[in-house]
Design an enzyme around this catalytic site. Structure first.
Site, PDB file in Angstrom:
ATOM      1  N   LYS A 182       6.723  -0.592   5.997  1.00  0.00           N
ATOM      2  CA  LYS A 182       6.788   0.588   5.125  1.00  0.00           C
ATOM      3  C   LYS A 182       8.013   1.408   5.477  1.00  0.00           C
ATOM      4  O   LYS A 182       8.358   1.560   6.657  1.00  0.00           O
ATOM      5  CB  LYS A 182       5.516   1.406   5.335  1.00  0.00           C
ATOM      6  CG  LYS A 182       5.369   2.667   4.484  1.00  0.00           C
ATOM      7  CD  LYS A 182       4.002   3.303   4.772  1.00  0.00           C
ATOM      8  CE  LYS A 182       3.729   4.479   3.854  1.00  0.00           C
ATOM      9  NZ  LYS A 182       2.372   5.019   4.081  1.00  0.00           N
TER      10      LYS A 182
ATOM     11  N   SER B   2      -0.331   5.941  -0.018  1.00  0.00           N
ATOM     12  CA  SER B   2       1.107   5.972  -0.110  1.00  0.00           C
ATOM     13  C   SER B   2       1.758   4.627   0.241  1.00  0.00           C
ATOM     14  O   SER B   2       2.943   4.442  -0.027  1.00  0.00           O
ATOM     15  CB  SER B   2       1.688   7.056   0.785  1.00  0.00           C
ATOM     16  OG  SER B   2       1.351   6.828   2.119  1.00  0.00           O
TER      17      SER B   2
ATOM     18  N   SER C  44      -3.950   6.060   3.149  1.00  0.00           N
ATOM     19  CA  SER C  44      -2.765   5.389   2.612  1.00  0.00           C
ATOM     20  C   SER C  44      -2.580   3.917   2.913  1.00  0.00           C
ATOM     21  O   SER C  44      -1.667   3.311   2.377  1.00  0.00           O
ATOM     22  CB  SER C  44      -1.509   6.145   3.047  1.00  0.00           C
ATOM     23  OG  SER C  44      -1.449   7.376   2.350  1.00  0.00           O
TER      24      SER C  44
END
Lengths: 481, 96
Positions: A76, A151, A175
């Site tokens: 990420k 997210s 997330s």
């Protein structure tokens, strides 16, 4: 080489069914082909192939590979990979290159993984749909008109679309778990303190945790194994005895007590999601688990606790983006004040600004006692409530989300509606629990539905065991977009 | 009760954010809606904690200089907008 698990890829490499370079190129080509998903912000093909060649050399010399050696995956964009661009999904860092590796990345590198690139995410991890990214939304591989969740939307989409064997995401309010649920993959949030936060761009320092998104439970255990453990650079990482997270996967779950918190299974939960998950609960009964109803009366306050504590810490953590030390600066600034005010105004998106302002409010003089201090008190009450419940059950079963993946743009105009999609995931962060979302079926529209297993702090082995047994007794994990 | 424009401006100032016209228009209502939602925590009464709200864990390392690679420091300073002699430059703190 399609739809492999980490274990299968390992075997393939050792048996020389394919080389590591071939495997890496397979994913790089797939990533390029699926670029409309927008799951990646940066692709690091050169360094990936360098590592792949080293692995192939090792294989050609007849050496055995470690469990994660030669395994391609992604990270990420909130997590630092040395000498790679790191944007956090924000415009304010579009020119930033990481000068060091996060500890989790360093550990994965030492384990021999091949890093394919950095995944798109909601700006500074703020969002539940990946729509707040300054680099465009990510599309759900199951239906390009739907969000992948957030997210860690890019991470979930990448794993779901077979653009790698794993992704490392972060989970502060859900997330990892929520996008895993929306994309039909496995997503694990470790107990707070299990994994080092050094090199994770801080969002909510008291809640953030990095964790794996994978296509199988066993893979999640393997990645967790590589990244978990105390780190001198993170004082909040716990010093605990080494644990083998894969050791108990095969244990029978007969006689284990699983709690259904009644507050999670009532209003607000979509009917179809409930139906599919009821079947999942029945499957656990079949496997010999005892299902009990439990109560967590303060569940209704968890989201409010989160939306006070999180913005408060965000307002503090994002203060470092001042247009001076790193990141974008405004070219229109005429004095120091404007360097701050304009750089931040130009660099941050609306969601980031909203949360900074909410955090500023709840921490400001005159309001702190009523909001922030009160939130910390209620957090303690919630923590104790879970502690009590876990005295009587081994784990809790809940939906991961109240609905399946919603449409792009559907919730973007109402922040509060967007926040409510976190309702089942935030408690784990607030109470410091560990949690995993696993695929439990599809809706009539062919959209994934996730089942969440919550465990008391430090019980990752137990929830992985529960997840694995369910996975092996069903075929949901074999369904692909 | 929606936040007044002056309150929003005050928050923006504290947060070092310059808001544009659209944001000044939308934020009062959006932020007020969120604050109204989180206000429900005030319903939770009757809990007091003797140990305050301190976390039980405190880990301090030895008070010695720990060294990271010098090249890291160079890269970090290079990431700044402006630097000179290994120092990061900013606009003047005090106006003349």
């Amino acid at each position: 080489m399609e739809w492999l698990t980490i274990k299968q890829a390992q075997i393939g490499l050792q048996r020389k069914d394919f080389s590591c370079v071939e495997l890496t190129n397979f994913y790089l080509q797939k990533i390029e082909k699926q670029k409309k998903l927008n799951a990646f912000i940066t692709i690091t093909s050169e360094s990936a192939l360098t590592v792949a060649r080293q692995v192939d050399k090792k294989i050609s010399q007849g050496q055995a590979l470690d469990l994660l050696e030669g395994i391609p995956g992604s990270i990420k964009d909130l997590i630092l990979v040395k000498d790679s661009r790191a944007t956090a999904g924000s415009k304010i860092l579009d020119n930033y290159t990481a000068s060091y590796d996060a500890t989790v990345v360093d550990r994965l590198k030492k384990a021999g993984v091949v890093i394919l690139g950095k995944n798109n995410c909601d700006e500074f991890a703020m969002g539940s749909s990946n729509e707040s990214s300054a680099y465009g939304p990510v599309l759900n591989p199951w239906d390009a008109t739907k969000v992948p969740g957030g997210s860690s939307g890019g991470s979930a989409a990448a794993v779901a679309a077979d653009l790698g064997l794993f992704s490392l995401g972060t989970d502060t309010g859900g997330s990892i778990r929520q996008p895993a649920g929306f994309c039909g993959v496995v997503g694990l949030k470790p107990t707070y303190g299990r994994v080092s936060r050094f090199g994770l761009m801080a969002m909510t320092s008291s809640l953030d945790q990095a964790g794996p998104l994978t296509r199988s439970v066993e893979d999640a255990a393997l990645v967790l194994q590589a990244i978990a453990g105390a780190d001198d650079y993170d004082a909040t990482s716990a010093r605990r005895d080494q644990e083998d997270f894969s050791a108990n996967l095969n244990k029978s779950i007969k006689g284990m007590r699983l709690g259904l918190p009644k507050e999670y299974w009532q209003d607000g939960l979509n009917g179809e999601v409930k139906e599919v998950l009821q079947q999942a609960i029945d499957k656990y009964r079949e496997l010999g688990a005892e299902i009990v109803e439990v109560e967590l009366p303060h569940t209704a306050y968890a989201l409010a606790v989160y939306y006070i504590i999180m913005p408060a810490e965000v307002s503090s953590n994002l203060a470092r983006f001042d247009g001076i030390r790193y990141g974008r600066a405004s070219s229109k600034a005429k004095n120091l004040w404007e360097v701050y005010a304009k750089s931040r105004a130009e660099g941050f998106g609306s969601e980031a600004k909203r949360r900074i302002m909410i955090g500023t409010y709840v921490l400001s003089a005159g309001y702190q006692a009523a909001y922030y201090t009160q939130a910390r008190k209620v957090q303690k009450v919630i923590k104790q409530e879970y502690q009590e419940v876990f005295k009587n059950v081994d784990a809790l079963l809940t939906p991961t989300s109240p609905t399946v993946a919603f449409g792009l743009g559907e919730k973007a105009s109402d922040p509060l509606t967007m926040y409510l999609s976190d309702i089942y995931t935030v408690s784990a962060n607030i109470a410091g629990l560990c949690g995993i979302s696993i695929p439990a079926g599809l809706s009539k529209d062919n959209l994934p539905i996730g089942l969440q297993i919550l465990g008391a702090p430090w019980t990752e082995s137990k929830i992985l065991n529960l997840a694995y047994q369910f996975e092996q007794a069903t075929t949901h994990h074999n369904q692909h977009p | 009760m929606p936040l007044k424009a002056t309150e929003i401006e005050h928050l923006a100032k504290l947060a070092r954010l310059e808001l544009d016209v659209n944001e000044l228009e939308k934020f009062p209502q959006e932020i007020s809606a969120i604050l109204d939602y989180v206000k429900r925590l005030q319903e939770v009464k009757g809990y007091e904690f003797d140990d305050g709200l301190k976390s039980p864990i405190s880990l301090l390392r030895a008070d010695v200089v720990s060294v990271r690679p010098a090249v890291e420091q160079e890269k970090l300073i290079a990431a700044a907008q402006e630097s000179e002699d290994g120092l990061i430059k900013t606009k003047p703190v005090f106006e003349r």
